[in-house]
Motif scaffolding. Structure first.
Motif, mmCIF file in Angstrom:
data_model
loop_
_atom_site.group_PDB
_atom_site.id
_atom_site.type_symbol
_atom_site.label_atom_id
_atom_site.label_comp_id
_atom_site.label_asym_id
_atom_site.label_seq_id
_atom_site.Cartn_x
_atom_site.Cartn_y
_atom_site.Cartn_z
ATOM 1 N N TYR A 46 6.791 4.867 -3.923
ATOM 2 C CA TYR A 46 6.358 3.566 -3.297
ATOM 3 C C TYR A 46 5.228 4.052 -2.268
ATOM 4 O O TYR A 46 4.685 3.130 -1.711
ATOM 5 N N ARG A 47 4.971 5.244 -1.988
ATOM 6 C CA ARG A 47 4.088 5.600 -0.814
ATOM 7 C C ARG A 47 2.848 4.977 -1.025
ATOM 8 O O ARG A 47 2.197 4.484 0.151
ATOM 9 N N HIS A 48 2.323 4.806 -2.155
ATOM 10 C CA HIS A 48 0.942 4.121 -2.116
ATOM 11 C C HIS A 48 0.994 2.469 -1.886
ATOM 12 O O HIS A 48 0.002 2.000 -1.817
ATOM 13 N N GLN A 49 2.003 2.228 -1.888
ATOM 14 C CA GLN A 49 2.065 0.570 -1.744
ATOM 15 C C GLN A 49 2.709 0.233 -0.269
ATOM 16 O O GLN A 49 3.103 -0.960 0.122
ATOM 17 N N ALA A 50 2.716 1.327 0.622
ATOM 18 C CA ALA A 50 3.549 1.256 2.089
ATOM 19 C C ALA A 50 2.947 0.258 2.813
ATOM 20 O O ALA A 50 3.631 -0.302 3.581
ATOM 21 N N TYR A 51 1.638 0.107 2.818
ATOM 22 C CA TYR A 51 1.112 -1.057 3.514
ATOM 23 C C TYR A 51 0.599 -2.198 3.098
ATOM 24 O O TYR A 51 -0.101 -3.040 3.399
ATOM 25 N N ASN A 52 1.238 -2.338 1.971
ATOM 26 C CA ASN A 52 1.012 -3.721 1.139
ATOM 27 C C ASN A 52 1.848 -4.673 1.840
ATOM 28 O O ASN A 52 2.997 -4.573 2.605
#
Ligand code: SAM
Length: 217
Positions: A46-52
């Motif tokens: 989920y790292r690529h979604q961490a700032y969503n």
């Protein structure tokens, strides 16, 4: 120690679009949200979604809260820097890190031992030295270190647990989602001259607070 400058621009975008644009004003809370690397607290998938702008799974059926919710709940504690804070529901440890950045000492309780283990290691790697962890039922608080200037409950409860009201310091503030097991209203509770004042804010959705003064398992 983890390099906190990684993903800084993503954090800046997150704070601008999700936090300040929606009315969070406390400069110290904004600084904390800019400082703590949220991607460290989510599983690699989920790292690529961490700032969503949404919560994410952290395993064991639990979640890391939406960044905006973390910021609002933290702002409600009105931390100035010298407080002792109790957090119920360590989860990933992200909210714990935000609190640890903003006050002098955090006591945090989580019922799932594996989550505590991961959170402890993340916070240590980030250099936080002012956090004590406990695995157990946070619905009855942590009486040994009470009273607390702030208490944050990051799981939904049927009502404010009496033990937590007792462990709240004079002029302390407690933030808690109250309602059903599926949806709640965020409440802020204050203790002033021994009296309890409670205010309902807005609807929210948290996983249930399970335990002696929460929902039955
Ligand atoms: N603040 C966390 C974060 O930043 O990742 C998110 C917390 S998650 C929404 C709620 C957590 O509360 C879950 O990890 C759950 O296991 C925990 N929990 C539920 N009931 C609990 C209890 N009685 N005592 C301690 N933790 C509890």
């Amino acid at each position: 120690m983890i390099q906190v400058n990684e993903s800084k621009s993503e954090r800046e975008r997150m704070v601008e679009k999700q936090i300040t644009a929606r009315g969070v004003k406390d400069k110290r809370v904004i600084e904390a949200m800019l400082h703590v690397p949220r991607h460290v607290f989510v599983e690699s998938v989920y790292r690529h979604q961490a700032y969503n702008d949404y919560p994410l799974p952290v395993g064991h059926g639990q979640t890391i809260s939406q960044p905006y919710m973390v910021a609002v709940m933290t702002e409600l504690l009105e931390l100035k820097g010298d407080e002792v804070v109790l957090e119920i529901g360590t989860g990933s440890g992200y909210q714990t890190a935000i609190l640890a950045f903003l006050c002098s000492k955090v006591y945090t309780i989580e019922r799932i031992a594996e989550l505590t283990k991961q959170a402890r290691s993340r916070l240590e790697n980030l250099g936080f030295r002012n956090v004590s962890f406990m695995v157990g039922d946070g619905s009855i608080g942590w009486s040994e270190y009470a009273p607390y200037n702030g208490i944050m409950i990051t799981a939904g409860a049927p009502d404010v647990p009496n033990s937590l009201i007792e462990q709240l310091a004079e002029n302390g503030r407690l933030v808690i989602p109250i309602g059903s097991e599926y949806y709640q209203v965020l409440n802020v509770v204050k203790k002033h001259k021994g009296r309890i004042y409670r205010k309902e804010l807005f609807e929210c959705t948290f996983v249930p607070l399970l335990g002696r003064e929460g929902w039955k398992e």
